[in-house]
Design a protein around this motif. Structure first.
Motif, PDB file in Angstrom:
ATOM      1  N   ASP A 190       0.833  -1.193   0.000  1.00  0.00           N
ATOM      2  CA  ASP A 190       0.000   0.000   0.000  1.00  0.00           C
ATOM      3  C   ASP A 190       0.875   1.253   0.000  1.00  0.00           C
ATOM      4  O   ASP A 190       1.487   1.593   1.005  1.00  0.00           O
ATOM      5  CB  ASP A 190      -0.909  -0.025   1.239  1.00  0.00           C
ATOM      6  CG  ASP A 190      -1.922   1.098   1.250  1.00  0.00           C
ATOM      7  OD1 ASP A 190      -2.316   1.566   0.162  1.00  0.00           O
ATOM      8  OD2 ASP A 190      -2.323   1.514   2.354  1.00  0.00           O
ATOM      9  N   ASP A 191       0.940   1.896  -1.160  1.00  0.00           N
ATOM     10  CA  ASP A 191       1.706   3.129  -1.339  1.00  0.00           C
ATOM     11  C   ASP A 191       3.158   2.973  -0.885  1.00  0.00           C
ATOM     12  O   ASP A 191       3.656   3.762  -0.070  1.00  0.00           O
ATOM     13  CB  ASP A 191       1.035   4.286  -0.598  1.00  0.00           C
ATOM     14  CG  ASP A 191       1.568   5.647  -1.041  1.00  0.00           C
ATOM     15  OD1 ASP A 191       2.141   5.730  -2.146  1.00  0.00           O
ATOM     16  OD2 ASP A 191       1.423   6.623  -0.271  1.00  0.00           O
ATOM     17  N   PRO A 192       3.878   1.975  -1.397  1.00  0.00           N
ATOM     18  CA  PRO A 192       5.283   1.806  -0.994  1.00  0.00           C
ATOM     19  C   PRO A 192       6.132   2.949  -1.536  1.00  0.00           C
ATOM     20  O   PRO A 192       5.787   3.579  -2.541  1.00  0.00           O
ATOM     21  CB  PRO A 192       5.673   0.471  -1.625  1.00  0.00           C
ATOM     22  CG  PRO A 192       4.799   0.385  -2.839  1.00  0.00           C
ATOM     23  CD  PRO A 192       3.483   1.014  -2.437  1.00  0.00           C
ATOM     24  N   LEU A 213      -3.024 -10.133   1.305  1.00  0.00           N
ATOM     25  CA  LEU A 213      -2.186  -9.724   2.433  1.00  0.00           C
ATOM     26  C   LEU A 213      -1.666  -8.317   2.169  1.00  0.00           C
ATOM     27  O   LEU A 213      -0.865  -8.107   1.241  1.00  0.00           O
ATOM     28  CB  LEU A 213      -1.016 -10.685   2.609  1.00  0.00           C
ATOM     29  CG  LEU A 213      -1.388 -12.163   2.785  1.00  0.00           C
ATOM     30  CD1 LEU A 213      -0.119 -13.015   2.889  1.00  0.00           C
ATOM     31  CD2 LEU A 213      -2.259 -12.354   4.014  1.00  0.00           C
ATOM     32  N   ALA A 214      -2.107  -7.351   2.953  1.00  0.00           N
ATOM     33  CA  ALA A 214      -1.799  -5.944   2.692  1.00  0.00           C
ATOM     34  C   ALA A 214      -0.812  -5.397   3.703  1.00  0.00           C
ATOM     35  O   ALA A 214      -0.955  -5.618   4.914  1.00  0.00           O
ATOM     36  CB  ALA A 214      -3.081  -5.117   2.715  1.00  0.00           C
ATOM     37  N   PHE A 215       0.174  -4.662   3.210  1.00  0.00           N
ATOM     38  CA  PHE A 215       1.237  -4.100   4.035  1.00  0.00           C
ATOM     39  C   PHE A 215       1.341  -2.610   3.755  1.00  0.00           C
ATOM     40  O   PHE A 215       1.397  -2.190   2.592  1.00  0.00           O
ATOM     41  CB  PHE A 215       2.570  -4.787   3.719  1.00  0.00           C
ATOM     42  CG  PHE A 215       2.546  -6.267   3.948  1.00  0.00           C
ATOM     43  CD1 PHE A 215       3.033  -6.807   5.128  1.00  0.00           C
ATOM     44  CD2 PHE A 215       2.011  -7.125   2.994  1.00  0.00           C
ATOM     45  CE1 PHE A 215       2.997  -8.177   5.350  1.00  0.00           C
ATOM     46  CE2 PHE A 215       1.974  -8.493   3.201  1.00  0.00           C
ATOM     47  CZ  PHE A 215       2.467  -9.019   4.390  1.00  0.00           C
ATOM     48  N   GLY A 216       1.380  -1.813   4.822  1.00  0.00           N
ATOM     49  CA  GLY A 216       1.463  -0.371   4.667  1.00  0.00           C
ATOM     50  C   GLY A 216       2.840   0.095   4.240  1.00  0.00           C
ATOM     51  O   GLY A 216       3.812  -0.670   4.210  1.00  0.00           O
ATOM     52  N   SER A 260       4.465   5.557   6.568  1.00  0.00           N
ATOM     53  CA  SER A 260       3.209   5.958   7.215  1.00  0.00           C
ATOM     54  C   SER A 260       2.228   4.827   7.460  1.00  0.00           C
ATOM     55  O   SER A 260       1.111   5.069   7.912  1.00  0.00           O
ATOM     56  CB  SER A 260       2.530   7.054   6.381  1.00  0.00           C
ATOM     57  OG  SER A 260       2.363   6.623   5.036  1.00  0.00           O
ATOM     58  N   GLY A 261       2.598   3.599   7.182  1.00  0.00           N
ATOM     59  CA  GLY A 261       1.691   2.485   7.443  1.00  0.00           C
ATOM     60  C   GLY A 261       0.542   2.407   6.461  1.00  0.00           C
ATOM     61  O   GLY A 261       0.623   2.902   5.335  1.00  0.00           O
TER      62      GLY A 261
END
Length: 259
Positions: free
Chosen positions: A121-123, A204-207, A211-212
């Protein structure tokens, strides 16, 4: 593939220049090796030391040696470095055709998936994104999708992924267009992942590293889950987190070779 073993180095250089702006750069022997193993279309590959590359293939990857023998063109080192300024120590590079976005999205959206999809997510870190793709390919994940502005096919990401973009489906999507399946979002306040069984169709979602999870992804999540972590340790590296989650998923599966 047409044999280009040095008979026409100038033609190979011209072909490279014509394809470079629309192709995926495979930087070094290992990236080319992985791309060939997973059926990438590689129209041109250049090296300044053809015998050394073929010897490396004979030692480390005999399964792709014949393909490399057919594909490789030797060019002078200065010509190669003009085309690939950050030349890999193995002194070779290739251009590959990017997989069809439509085909990747079809694989990601298949309702009966046999392995999770990883969402970044928005890496922000290109190298971290490449490391995650390499991990996901190793675990046999269905794919890796990113949200936000980072291009998961950026040359630095492909370099970090060691050519394994071709072993899994890699695309950028909006949060609203995530693949189907229950979304397990990693969050320090979530339920301990050790008490959960992750289904094969999990998302599987990772921030982001900074900012997470975004508000949109958090809203989309079906479950918030956390990784075990010693008190006063603030976080893990992104690739480490992905590896831990995928290992937890894989630990519930019978051992054996993956397709």
């Amino acid at each position: 593939m047409n044999r280009t073993d040095g008979a026409d180095p100038e033609g190979a250089v011209r072909a490279w220049r014509g394809l470079a702006d629309t192709s995926v750069l495979l930087d070094g022997f290992h990236a080319v090796k992985h791309a060939l193993r997973f059926d990438a279309r590689v129209p041109v590959a250049l090296t300044s030391d053809r015998p050394a590359v073929l010897a490396l293939a004979d030692e480390l990857a005999p399964d792709v040696k014949d393909a490399l023998d057919e594909l490789l063109t030797q060019v002078p080192d200065d010509r190669l470095r003009a085309l690939v300024p950050r030349l890999h120590p193995t002194a070779m590079a290739a251009l590959a055709v990017r997989p069809s976005r439509a085909a990747n999205l079809e694989a990601l959206r298949r309702p009966s998936r046999s392995a999770p999809v990883v969402v970044l997510d928005d890496p922000r870190n290109l190298g971290n994104a490449g490391a995650v793709i390499r991990l996901a390919a190793g675990f046999g994940a269905t794919g890796v999708v990113t949200t936000g502005t980072l291009d998961p096919w950026h040359p630095t990401v492909v370099r970090g992924g060691a050519g394994l973009h071709f072993a899994t489906a890699v695309e950028r999507v909006e949060v609203a267009d995530l693949p189907p399946g229950p979304v397990f979002a990693l969050d320090a306040e979530g339920d301990d992942i050790r008490g959960l069984k992750l289904p094969d169709d999990a998302v599987l979602a990772f921030g982001s590293e900074r900012s997470g999870l975004s508000a949109a992804l958090r809203e989309r999540a079906d479950h918030l889950v956390s990784l075990p972590m010693r008190p006063q340790v603030s976080s893990y590296n992104l690739a480490t987190s992905v590896g831990m989650a995928l290992f937890h998923w894989s630990a519930g599966r019978p051992p054996g070779p993956e397709a």
